[in-house]
Scaffold this active site. Structure first.
Site, short mmCIF file in Angstrom:
data_model
loop_
_atom_site.label_atom_id
_atom_site.label_comp_id
_atom_site.label_asym_id
_atom_site.label_seq_id
_atom_site.Cartn_x
_atom_site.Cartn_y
_atom_site.Cartn_z
N CYS A 127 0.82 -1.21 -0.01
CA CYS A 127 0.03 0.01 -0.04
C CYS A 127 1.00 1.30 -0.17
O CYS A 127 1.69 1.31 0.75
CB CYS A 127 -0.91 0.03 1.30
SG CYS A 127 -1.82 1.54 1.19
N GLY A 216 -5.26 3.03 -13.53
CA GLY A 216 -5.79 3.20 -14.73
C GLY A 216 -4.88 2.79 -15.79
O GLY A 216 -3.74 2.48 -15.85
#
Ligand code: RRO
Length: 314
Positions: A127, A216
């Protein structure tokens, strides 16, 4: 279209990406989440957590930056409500777990031990939105090995352990090898890239957390490269590939690079039905290329001419 990640079997290879579909309830308004290979849940921690300061999302060219900071209800509530809901709806679940210390990962693995609703564990050691870069275990081979080894020893042997790695390293294969030696059953590739956006009007960072994770289509070639490199280095271990998948052809690219399954993440924010559409498009793309099974296409781009002809009918 059936596939496997270690000992876990799935009817098809398209899954949600951790953090982009919570635990599937919202997506279920748009399609039956049990039709996916699996729901990969938002990384869960031992205790409830409110996450980082807002704003937490910013659009970027062909992508977005997030700075959620591991917001979540904590493992007990997750098991009681979210995992129970997924099981009741017949959805296979890959549970993503995250911690600040090895002990927290071990506690999470123990709480999920023996739970029949868990198909596999995605161990999020990458993360980007944590207080210190020192907490990004996946940026260091020995820290990765420590966490993955401890989780593998504590977890239910029937639950494959997938190490989720960061692309923000010099050589991802060094981290992957360390995880493999520690007992990882496979990989989840990739987490977001660390990024930063500055608003030209306020002349200050857009995100409350300042930096964030880039996802993305902008990151897809980076993700495909990571899948390719890890497949080359450790061809016996399965890969769940992700990073900017928007179409069946994008998913095919990951499969050809060596992914046995793919996760769809950022695309669901613009089109919540993207995972089911991508599944149908991938099935068509495989058939059009003469593959009679998904398994024959996994890693196909690595094969030489002789090996290739043996894999296809056309
Ligand atoms: O919660 C987050 O901010 C977050 C996580 Br846990 C992660 O693994 N990747 C990411 O981009 N955001």
């Amino acid at each position: 279209m059936s596939t496997r990640l270690g000992s876990a079997a799935f009817p098809n290879p398209v899954m949600t990406a951790s953090g982009c579909a919570a635990a599937g309830q919202e997506l279920n308004q748009f399609f039956d989440v049990s039709s996916l290979g699996a729901v990969v849940t938002k990384s869960i921690m031992t205790r409830p957590r409110s996450g980082r300061a807002t704003p937490r999302m910013a659009e970027t060219p062909s992508g977005m930056l997030n700075s959620i900071g591991l917001q979540g209800p904590g493992i007990d509530s997750f098991i009681e409500h979210d995992l129970a809901w997924l099981a009741a709806h017949g959805a296979r679940t890959v549970v993503s777990i995250a911690g600040g210390h090895t002990d927290e990962y071990v506690e999470l693995a123990r709480k999920l031990y023996g739970n029949p609703a868990v198909a596999a564990l995605e161990v999020n050691i990458s993360c980007p939105n944590v207080e210190s870069r020192g907490q990004v275990f996946a940026c260091d081979a020995s820290a990765s090995s420590r966490v993955i080894g401890a989780v593998r020893r504590a977890a239910d042997p029937g639950q494959p352990v997938l190490a989720k790695l960061s692309p923000d390293v010099t050589d991802i294969t060094l981290i992957a090898r360390a995880c493999a030696e520690a007992g990882a059953d496979g990989f989840s590739l990739i987490n977001t890239l660390l990024g930063l956006v500055i608003d030209p009007d306020t002349m200050a960072p857009m995100l409350g957390g300042i930096t964030g994770g880039l996802s993305g289509p902008a990151i897809r070639p980076v993700a495909v490269r990571c899948v390719w490199q890890v497949r080359r280095a450790l061809p016996h271990l399965p890969i769940l590939g992700m990073g900017g998948i928007r179409t069946g052809l994008d998913a095919l690219e990951f499969v050809l690079a060596g992914a046995s399954a793919v996760s769809v993440g950022t695309a669901v924010f613009g089109d919540p039905t993207a995972p089911v559409r991508i599944l149908a498009e991938l099935e068509t793309a495989l058939a059009e290329r003469g593959f009679t099974s998904l398994a024959d296409a996994v890693g196909y781009a690595h094969l030489d001419e002789f090996q290739r002809s043996a894999r296809r009918t056309a």
